[in-house]
Scaffold this motif. Structure first.
Motif, mmCIF file in Angstrom:
data_model
loop_
_atom_site.group_PDB
_atom_site.id
_atom_site.type_symbol
_atom_site.label_atom_id
_atom_site.label_comp_id
_atom_site.label_asym_id
_atom_site.label_seq_id
_atom_site.Cartn_x
_atom_site.Cartn_y
_atom_site.Cartn_z
ATOM 1 N N GLY A 180 1.216 2.543 -11.882
ATOM 2 C CA GLY A 180 1.580 2.706 -10.400
ATOM 3 C C GLY A 180 1.244 1.327 -9.618
ATOM 4 N N ALA A 181 0.345 0.695 -10.055
ATOM 5 C CA ALA A 181 -0.186 -0.623 -9.660
ATOM 6 C C ALA A 181 0.823 -1.678 -9.856
ATOM 7 N N LEU B 272 0.691 -1.565 0.037
ATOM 8 C CA LEU B 272 -0.093 0.212 0.040
ATOM 9 C C LEU B 272 0.752 1.369 -0.111
ATOM 10 N N PHE B 273 2.132 1.221 0.716
ATOM 11 C CA PHE B 273 3.078 2.506 0.679
ATOM 12 C C PHE B 273 3.436 2.594 -0.729
ATOM 13 N N LEU B 274 3.783 1.550 -1.358
ATOM 14 C CA LEU B 274 4.335 1.503 -2.853
ATOM 15 C C LEU B 274 3.342 2.064 -3.591
ATOM 16 N N ALA B 275 1.970 1.691 -3.555
ATOM 17 C CA ALA B 275 0.719 2.129 -4.551
ATOM 18 C C ALA B 275 0.600 3.651 -4.286
ATOM 19 N N THR B 276 0.691 4.074 -2.872
ATOM 20 C CA THR B 276 0.601 5.496 -2.602
ATOM 21 C C THR B 276 1.686 6.384 -3.488
ATOM 22 N N VAL B 277 2.872 5.852 -3.013
ATOM 23 C CA VAL B 277 4.012 6.549 -3.806
ATOM 24 C C VAL B 277 3.973 6.606 -5.195
ATOM 25 N N PHE B 278 3.558 5.466 -5.926
ATOM 26 C CA PHE B 278 3.294 5.400 -7.562
ATOM 27 C C PHE B 278 2.288 6.199 -7.957
ATOM 28 N N GLY C 250 -6.243 -7.126 -5.853
ATOM 29 C CA GLY C 250 -6.813 -6.352 -4.686
ATOM 30 C C GLY C 250 -6.397 -4.833 -4.835
ATOM 31 N N LEU C 251 -5.734 -4.580 -5.491
ATOM 32 C CA LEU C 251 -5.394 -3.043 -5.820
ATOM 33 C C LEU C 251 -6.630 -2.323 -6.569
ATOM 34 N N SER C 252 -6.911 -3.137 -7.555
ATOM 35 C CA SER C 252 -7.752 -2.608 -8.598
ATOM 36 C C SER C 252 -9.347 -2.733 -7.851
ATOM 37 N N PHE C 253 -9.399 -3.734 -6.973
ATOM 38 C CA PHE C 253 -10.707 -3.775 -6.247
ATOM 39 C C PHE C 253 -10.722 -2.580 -5.265
ATOM 40 N N LEU C 254 -9.786 -1.915 -4.893
ATOM 41 C CA LEU C 254 -9.624 -0.834 -3.687
ATOM 42 C C LEU C 254 -9.728 0.374 -4.606
ATOM 43 N N GLY C 255 -9.615 0.524 -5.911
ATOM 44 C CA GLY C 255 -9.597 1.539 -6.691
ATOM 45 C C GLY C 255 -8.105 2.228 -6.801
ATOM 46 N N LEU C 256 -7.289 1.390 -6.444
ATOM 47 C CA LEU C 256 -5.909 2.187 -6.806
ATOM 48 C C LEU C 256 -4.999 1.406 -8.163
ATOM 49 N N GLY C 257 -5.641 0.375 -8.780
ATOM 50 C CA GLY C 257 -5.060 -0.300 -9.879
ATOM 51 C C GLY C 257 -5.790 0.378 -11.154
ATOM 52 N N VAL C 258 -6.283 -0.682 -11.972
ATOM 53 C CA VAL C 258 -6.996 -0.377 -13.241
ATOM 54 C C VAL C 258 -7.877 0.648 -12.996
ATOM 55 N N ASP D 287 -10.004 -4.930 -15.162
ATOM 56 C CA ASP D 287 -9.518 -6.343 -15.052
ATOM 57 C C ASP D 287 -10.440 -7.098 -14.032
ATOM 58 N N TRP D 288 -10.167 -8.232 -13.393
ATOM 59 C CA TRP D 288 -10.996 -8.999 -12.659
ATOM 60 C C TRP D 288 -11.219 -8.314 -11.221
ATOM 61 N N GLY D 289 -10.331 -7.755 -10.868
ATOM 62 C CA GLY D 289 -10.354 -6.681 -9.720
ATOM 63 C C GLY D 289 -11.302 -5.715 -9.738
ATOM 64 N N ARG D 290 -11.314 -4.948 -10.787
ATOM 65 C CA ARG D 290 -12.267 -3.796 -11.209
ATOM 66 C C ARG D 290 -13.531 -4.409 -11.414
ATOM 67 N N LEU D 291 -13.788 -5.401 -11.986
ATOM 68 C CA LEU D 291 -15.112 -6.039 -11.928
ATOM 69 C C LEU D 291 -15.745 -6.429 -10.776
#
Length: 633
Positions: free
Chosen positions: A148-149, A136-142, A221-229, A235-239
């Motif tokens: 970034g994800a 989560l720290f790296l996701a926030t940085v990028f 998981g990042l996409s599910f939290l809104g930090l990825g795609v 992707d599957w997490g976004r869906l």
């Protein structure tokens, strides 16, 4: 590092593994996911993107298998189409993690001393940091988004990968061949590519493959939290994020992306397991044609004859390694109940491998074959399991005992697994067996760990482990080599007591003739994977017939030897497995060799009561001398 040969190569082992149920399952899953990733966007791309305002948020139907989303798009088609971007981003993050881990992992072995200490320290700190918080720290940085994800998930994999590679590299970097390469001036880049990476490739690939499943889950998981795609990509997490609010209305639509993540993650785990089996000794073995047996006048009849009271009977026993190299070349031996037999010879003669072959413990990729192999009346070729009928005492007791477990617990496990004893009864028997091998205060010692034992006590504990069952045969492989003379004598006396109390037979492997003469009744002499002489121990010093046996006796120092005289040696060296050709293998080192010795291989034939020798020109009985066997203890 030796190159793989023939059937032991990774390609052949991988082919065999893929024919197992596990391999077929993994291969089928990979092909199915690959087809979906390739053909899904082509066949269902338009359907997944088509907006239908008349079919918003519908449930499952014939037209829409998983229903539709808030814009009327077909959810099933979107799950299929999302396979390609999900896999692409997952593999891209895996490449970053594996590449970064390899660079940091091999760096300490090739950079200077100070950076070589700093890099492992930094990696250790990162590994100790909670993985989820680090991600989560790296996701926030990028920042939010696909790029970034990818970097966040990939870099989060770097520390554990680097730690694994560092540990593997450290073990390889201390090898003699690496030191020799450094002495020869091999450059750092060539050192890494030629000597380090090939030797750590298999465990590294296994770890990377299994970690890829974790990367898939983390990225989703990042996409599910809104930090990825981010929309409109998905992707599957976004869906899963989009359909989570409707999980109670249309559960299939919400669970389908999650199921895709889980099943694909399991696929990566299966691939890793297949690679593990193909790369290690768990690789499935296929039947191989046995090498032609060594000529022996008794081979044919012994293969069908009864045991004649023999506890162990082997005929034509061979141990073959890749390339057709035979380390044990068709030996025949009998061990009777209660008998003590010594197996002697120079290092590399095949003594230990012969014993391991009897116990079905020859390490992969060795292959054991025999014309006849029986133990206590059972055919070991049909069922190699010996249960508690065999006890092994190895040369290094510390390698036989788990340093992290208490000694009593390790002994008790034998009774629990093999005898079906309860935990309490097994613990009580462990204490009893420690007392039986003359370990003082066995109750207290059972609660200690191996490092709290002396070398002699550890060897006693290993013997006690063998006595946890009901052994009919004890194989002791150099049991006194690492011990001082006082403890050596104690261990030998203990083995004699154990034999007398249990009635077990003993196969003692040693290069020390004095030890063998002190314990055994009969001696088998091995050279170049063959038994060259079988004689009573009383005839070893004064009546040996084979020139090799006489040479071994001549090199053994005694208390009566002149201290100013150089010790006798045997000229030349023993042949390596696969080097021995036609003729007597000892002929190049034998002062009695003649033309026949160079052309024909002698067979092990009777020389008198209880005596056999494999020599065309055996020596006559030696003159009686005052020399006696004096144990170095």
């Amino acid at each position: 590092m030796p190159h793989p040969h023939h059937d032991s190569s990774l390609r052949h082992r991988l082919g065999r593994t893929l024919r197992t149920p596990l391999g077929v399952t993994a291969l089928t899953a990979c092909l199915l996911v690959a087809l979906v990733a390739v053909l899904g966007p082509v066949l269902l791309g338009d359907r997944a993107a088509r907006i239908d305002t008349d079919a918003i948020n519908q449930g499952s139907s014939a037209a829409h298998l998983l229903g539709t989303d808030q814009l009327g798009r077909d959810i099933a088609a979107r799950v299929v189409v999302a396979t390609r971007p999900t896999l692409r981003l997952t593999l891209l993050a895996a490449v970053i993690g594996v590449g970064g881990g390899l660079l940091l992992g091999v760096a300490p072995a090739v950079v200077g001393r100070r950076p070589g200490r700093l890099i492992p320290a930094v990696v250790g700190v990162l590994v100790a940091f909670p993985g989820l918080l680090f991600l989560l720290f790296l996701a926030t940085v990028f920042g939010v988004g696909t790029t970034g994800a990818v970097f966040a998930v990939g870099l989060a994999m770097v520390p554990p990968m680097a730690r694994l590679v560092q540990n593997l590299t450290a073990s390889v970097a201390g090898s003699d061949y690496v030191a020799a390469a450094r002495i020869l001036g091999v450059g750092r880049f060539r050192m890494v590519v030629r000597h380090l990476l090939p030797n750590i490739a298999e465990p590294s690939v296994l770890f990377a493959t299994q970690a890829t499943g974790g990367i898939l889950v983390a990225f989703s998981g990042l996409s599910f939290l809104g930090l990825g795609v981010q929309p409109p990509q998905y992707d599957w997490g976004r869906l899963l994020n989009e359909q989570l609010s409707r999980v109670f209305v249309n559960p299939a639509a919400a669970l389908a992306p999650g199921a895709a993540v889980v099943l694909t993650g399991l696929m990566f785990g299966l691939v890793g397991e297949v690679l593990a089996q193909a790369g290690g000794r768990r690789a499935p073995r296929t039947a191989e044609p046995a090498p032609p047996p060594q000529p022996s006048p008794t081979t044919g009849e012994a293969a069908v004859a009864g045991d004649d009271g023999a506890l162990v009977r082997a005929r034509g026993l061979r141990v073959t390694f890749p390339g057709g190299r035979q380390a044990v070349r068709g030996i025949s031996l009998d061990i009777h109940a209660g008998e003590a037999v010594g197996l002697v010879g120079e290092s590399g003669s095949g003594k230990s491998l012969s014993a391991l072959a009897l116990a079905d413990l020859v390490p992969h990729p060795g292959r054991v074959s025999a014309d006849a192999l029986r133990f206590d009346g059972a055919d070991l070729r049909a069922d190699p399991r010996l249960g508690t009928g065999l006890a092994m005492v190895f040369q290094d007791p510390m390698a036989s005992l788990n340093p992290a477990l208490r000694v009593g617990r390790q002994l008790a496990e034998v009774a629990e697994v093999h005898l079906g004893a309860s935990r309490a009864r097994a613990a009580a028997r462990a204490v009893d067996r420690l007392g039986a091998v003359r370990i003082a205060a066995p109750e207290r010692r059972a609660r200690q760990r191996p490092h709290e034992y002396s070398g002699g006590m550890r060897q006693r504990a290993v013997i006690a482990m063998g006595l946890m069952g009901r052994p009919r045969l004890i194989i002791a492989d150099e049991p006194t080599t690492a011990l001082d003379t006082v403890v050596q004598k104690q261990v030998l006396g203990l083995l004699a007591e154990v034999r007398e109390e249990s009635g077990a037979a003993l196969l003692l492997i040693s290069h020390d003739l004095a030890v063998v003469a002190q314990v055994c009744e009969r001696v088998l002499v091995m050279y170049a994977g063959l038994i060259v002489e079988d004689l009573p121990v009383g005839e070893l010093l004064g009546g040996a017939a084979h020139p090799y046996t006489r040479a071994l006796v001549g090199t053994a120092p005694t208390m009566a030897a002149d201290p100013g005289k150089e010790l006798a040696t045997i000229p030349g060296r023993p042949p390596e497995p696969g080097e021995a050709g036609a003729g007597c293998p000892f002929a190049p080192r034998c002062d009695r060799a003649r033309n026949r010795c160079q052309e024909d291989t002698p067979e092990l034939t009777d020389l008198g009561p209880g005596r056999r020798v494999a020599c065309w020109y055996p020596a006559g009985p030696a003159a009686t001398t005052s020399r006696t066997v004096e144990a170095t203890s």
